[in-house]
Scaffold this motif. Structure first.
Motif, PDB file in Angstrom:
ATOM      1  N   UNK A 116       0.812  -1.218   0.000  1.00 39.75           N
ATOM      2  CA  UNK A 116       0.000   0.000   0.000  1.00 39.75           C
ATOM      3  C   UNK A 116       0.848   1.272   0.000  1.00 39.75           C
ATOM      4  N   UNK A 142      -2.441   2.882  -1.463  1.00 38.76           N
ATOM      5  CA  UNK A 142      -3.545   3.116  -0.513  1.00 38.76           C
ATOM      6  C   UNK A 142      -4.460   4.227  -1.012  1.00 38.76           C
ATOM      7  N   UNK A 147      -6.635   2.946  -3.795  1.00 38.46           N
ATOM      8  CA  UNK A 147      -7.729   2.078  -3.340  1.00 38.46           C
ATOM      9  C   UNK A 147      -8.932   2.873  -2.840  1.00 38.46           C
ATOM     10  N   UNK A 170     -12.850   0.879  -7.459  1.00 39.84           N
ATOM     11  CA  UNK A 170     -12.481  -0.535  -7.533  1.00 39.84           C
ATOM     12  C   UNK A 170     -13.206  -1.152  -8.722  1.00 39.84           C
ATOM     13  N   UNK A 187      -7.842  -8.853 -13.560  1.00 41.96           N
ATOM     14  CA  UNK A 187      -7.146  -7.834 -12.775  1.00 41.96           C
ATOM     15  C   UNK A 187      -8.115  -7.162 -11.810  1.00 41.96           C
ATOM     16  N   UNK A 188      -7.610  -6.780 -10.660  1.00 40.82           N
ATOM     17  CA  UNK A 188      -8.369  -5.964  -9.727  1.00 40.82           C
ATOM     18  C   UNK A 188      -7.615  -4.674  -9.479  1.00 40.82           C
ATOM     19  N   UNK A 189      -8.337  -3.564  -9.533  1.00 42.30           N
ATOM     20  CA  UNK A 189      -7.670  -2.284  -9.334  1.00 42.30           C
ATOM     21  C   UNK A 189      -8.642  -1.147  -9.516  1.00 42.30           C
ATOM     22  N   UNK A 235      -6.610   0.388 -16.458  1.00 40.14           N
ATOM     23  CA  UNK A 235      -6.690   0.161 -15.012  1.00 40.14           C
ATOM     24  C   UNK A 235      -5.303   0.253 -14.386  1.00 40.14           C
ATOM     25  N   UNK A 266      -3.750  -3.744  -8.666  1.00 45.16           N
ATOM     26  CA  UNK A 266      -2.956  -4.267  -7.550  1.00 45.16           C
ATOM     27  C   UNK A 266      -3.260  -5.752  -7.285  1.00 45.16           C
ATOM     28  N   UNK A 267      -4.241  -6.283  -7.998  1.00 45.80           N
ATOM     29  CA  UNK A 267      -4.618  -7.681  -7.803  1.00 45.80           C
ATOM     30  C   UNK A 267      -4.662  -8.416  -9.120  1.00 45.80           C
ATOM     31  N   UNK A 268      -4.451  -9.719  -9.053  1.00 41.92           N
ATOM     32  CA  UNK A 268      -4.600 -10.583 -10.228  1.00 41.92           C
ATOM     33  C   UNK A 268      -5.205 -11.897  -9.766  1.00 41.92           C
ATOM     34  N   UNK A 269      -6.310 -12.291 -10.361  1.00 40.60           N
ATOM     35  CA  UNK A 269      -6.932 -13.580 -10.026  1.00 40.60           C
ATOM     36  C   UNK A 269      -7.155 -13.763  -8.528  1.00 40.60           C
ATOM     37  N   UNK A 270      -7.593 -12.708  -7.857  1.00 43.36           N
ATOM     38  CA  UNK A 270      -7.996 -12.863  -6.471  1.00 43.36           C
ATOM     39  C   UNK A 270      -6.905 -12.741  -5.436  1.00 43.36           C
ATOM     40  N   UNK A 271      -5.700 -12.380  -5.851  1.00 42.08           N
ATOM     41  CA  UNK A 271      -4.672 -12.117  -4.842  1.00 42.08           C
ATOM     42  C   UNK A 271      -3.788 -10.968  -5.287  1.00 42.08           C
ATOM     43  N   UNK A 272      -3.055 -10.379  -4.350  1.00 39.95           N
ATOM     44  CA  UNK A 272      -2.166  -9.286  -4.736  1.00 39.95           C
ATOM     45  C   UNK A 272      -1.276  -9.729  -5.905  1.00 39.95           C
TER      46      UNK A 272
END
Lengths: 406, 406
Positions: A103, A121, A124, A128, A164-166, A218, A221-227
């Protein structure tokens, strides 16, 4: 044969299994092809230490910075898990200590009305989202050209489907007052250390893409459910869905909206579509968006001979910036084609779709091919014209799979 | 407030970021909550050897057969990767040697017109599909009941979203001539070894579900793009989407269409909704399909105090047999509610959807709650009536997250 095919599970079942039942199961009389024996992997190079957590039997180690997914290691459940995803670095990754406090990673944002440095941080707090995308190396398929370009001889395994998550990049730009006037590109700079004594411009990972890519971009900070694993660009990676791997800058430390493309060598002369024998020049097309492409994952090349009977010929199809709308499969080297059926969930325009054709194969040698059409009507080309660096090979003929039935 | 909310990325951005820009970024003045310090994990039980490959910091080890995903370890990128997925075994898993040759694993199929034993290789010739599903232990949420039932005190972490790869069970039944007349249940038997000296019926993992579950059931050999890990039921697992974990039998060795439910104890008296203080009986409702449920993953309980400002309150919502259609979020313990927005891809009726509400939280303590409605109009209940074994807790009040802003 000429209409789009997007059968749901139910229809696929209804049409497919009646035929299977009629023919009887291969069952007791039919052995199924095995993947290449693990002995092949045992003789290969070991995984580099920074990706030692990957599934060794699923990977081909070309070099410390280039690791490919085996053709036979793609599954039929859509996602490419982190431990089977390819690796391609243009520079050695930064020290792994950068993910000790994810973060706290800092990103400088420039070319907006209120430029500033944000931590992960901060990002975030801005939004999202989750974004499925085919991540594919610009050179995927290079090893399938009949002409040989220098560079890693990737076959199909420098690609994967990840989620991806971000935060949408648009949310970040808007929170900083919007993009400054006159900017035409989005330029991302990676956080890799520049080796001493080298002109930074000659090696820095800094890429520019047209500002239209902002729409769905995007900061992830995440890929497939994890950082995001450090080896894949964590703590923060810039994602341009539909754009080839190199444009999705890892360890991103600077995001700038710019008037011009960066003057880094990786942008100016590398990753260009260069005529055979030529040299890269900024006037030549940059390697940006990916095109319409598909390939068969099962049966995979190098399997033991198949027994005669029903085979589920399945693979993946994508359209780069557009979803695949149709896939045809040929079992005679492209002379005749049949529509395959899509199966599994549809993750949108930037993801691949899985397709299957149920076929009976007689004893002998068969050339299996697939050909995708995207939602804009673009048809996967038979042959991608060779270019000096062997980028973006999407020709269906080069991706054919030869199988033997005995 | 009263209409279904399913904002696309674009609308979410448009509505969300204007507000953020107006309020200014928390940026330099705002620290973001951190997950519980790793010290907590260091004092906990180590992972059992057979799941030593899981991400230790993401898991809570209750016992060798019960391992939970930490509340704070759920991400915002939809999928639950194998190394963060919970474990719950009713018996010790079979020896890991059963995955040495996955294609050779044998399944006896009974209660069809042409019963026979099929190998995984045979199954792979019959069809292929990919099926996203929330896998959730029947006891997930037990630890959130105010009444205490014996058993693992799961909070939210005995659940995950995975994509199975395998063959539709219907294709298998049809290939074997169809289901025999009069069958009302599908009964699956696990391949675990029965400890010596024990009545097999008292411990065998054998579950029956209504034959209507055949419609979307699968015999799966893959999970999230790789062969199902042994600890999760590989080489072959029976999948009934929408049904709680125990019904999805691991290491399946026998699949039978049956007139009656199995007489195994796990079916007859266990996994029943039993009145408090009572004992299980076949007349009581079996733990089969899951209901409408949601919870907030971020902020997660146990985080450090948040700084005042914008927070992305996000979580997951599911409908069991139906997709979630709407999620409301409350920041005042359920007194008032606002519609949250869905984000990320929609993987269909058996998957969870991710939702987010952007909120400004003032200094003080806040009770965050979420409440899902499914496509059939079923609304997540405020309180799930307690049952003797603490199964299927979906009450929104029990799943509230308390956060402190300072």
């Amino acid at each position: 044969m000429s209409t789009p095919t997007d059968l749901g599970r139910r229809r696929l079942l209804a049409s497919g299994t009646a035929a299977i039942a009629a023919a009887g199961i291969g069952g007791a009389t039919r052995a199924v092809a095995q993947a290449a024996p693990p002995a092949a992997a045992a003789q290969a190079k070991p995984l580099p230490a920074y990706v030692s957590w990957k599934d060794a039997d699923s990977m081909i180690v070309h070099s410390p910075n280039t690791v490919e997914t085996r053709w036979s290691a793609f599954g039929s459940s859509l996602i490419t898990p982190a431990d089977r995803l390819y690796i391609r670095n243009n520079l050695a990754p930064p020290d792994v200590s950068i993910v000790a406090n994810r973060d706290a990673w800092q990103l400088a944002v420039e070319g907006v009305k209120q430029p500033r440095t944000l931590t992960v941080a901060d990002l975030k707090s801005l939004g999202v989202d989750a974004l499925p995308m085919v991540l594919q190396c610009s050179g995927n398929g290079r090893g399938l050209f009949s002409d040989k370009a220098s560079g890693t001889q990737w076959k199909v395994g420098a690609a994967g489907l990840v989620i991806w998550g971000g935060v949408p990049l648009r949310a970040v730009a808007e929170a900083l007052g919007g993009v400054a006037p006159g900017m035409r590109f989005v330029t991302g700079t990676g956080g890799e250390a520049i080796p001493a004594g080298i002109d930074p411009k000659s090696v820095i990972v800094e890429r520019s893409v047209p500002i239209s890519a902002l729409e769905d971009a995007m900061l992830a900070w995440e890929m497939n459910g994890e950082p995001i694993p450090h080896a894949h660009g964590g703590p923060l990676r810039l994602i341009f869905p539909g754009y080839s791997g190199v444009n999705n800058v890892k360890y991103i430390k600077r995001l700038a909206f710019t008037r011009d493309e960066t003057d880094a060598r990786i942008q100016q002369t590398r990753y260009r579509i260069v005529p055979p024998g030529g040299k890269g020049h900024p006037s030549m097309p940059a390697v940006w968006t990916m095109g319409t492409k598909s390939w068969i994952n099962s049966p995979a090349p190098g399997q033991r001979p198949l027994r005669p009977g029903w085979v589920q010929i399945h693979g993946v199809a994508m359209g780069g910036m557009n979803a695949a709308r149709r896939v045809e499969v040929s079992i005679d080297g492209g002379k005749t084609w049949r529509d395959a059926a899509f199966f599994g969930p549809n993750l949108g325009r930037y993801a691949w779709r899985q397709f299957v054709l149920q076929a009976q194969l007689r004893p002998g040698t068969h050339q299996l091919a697939s050909r995708a059409t995207d939602t804009q009507g673009n048809v996967q080309e038979e042959r991608t014209p060779f270019n000096a660096s062997g980028y973006l090979n999407a020709g269906w003929r080069a991706h054919m799979v030869q199988v033997t039935v005995a």
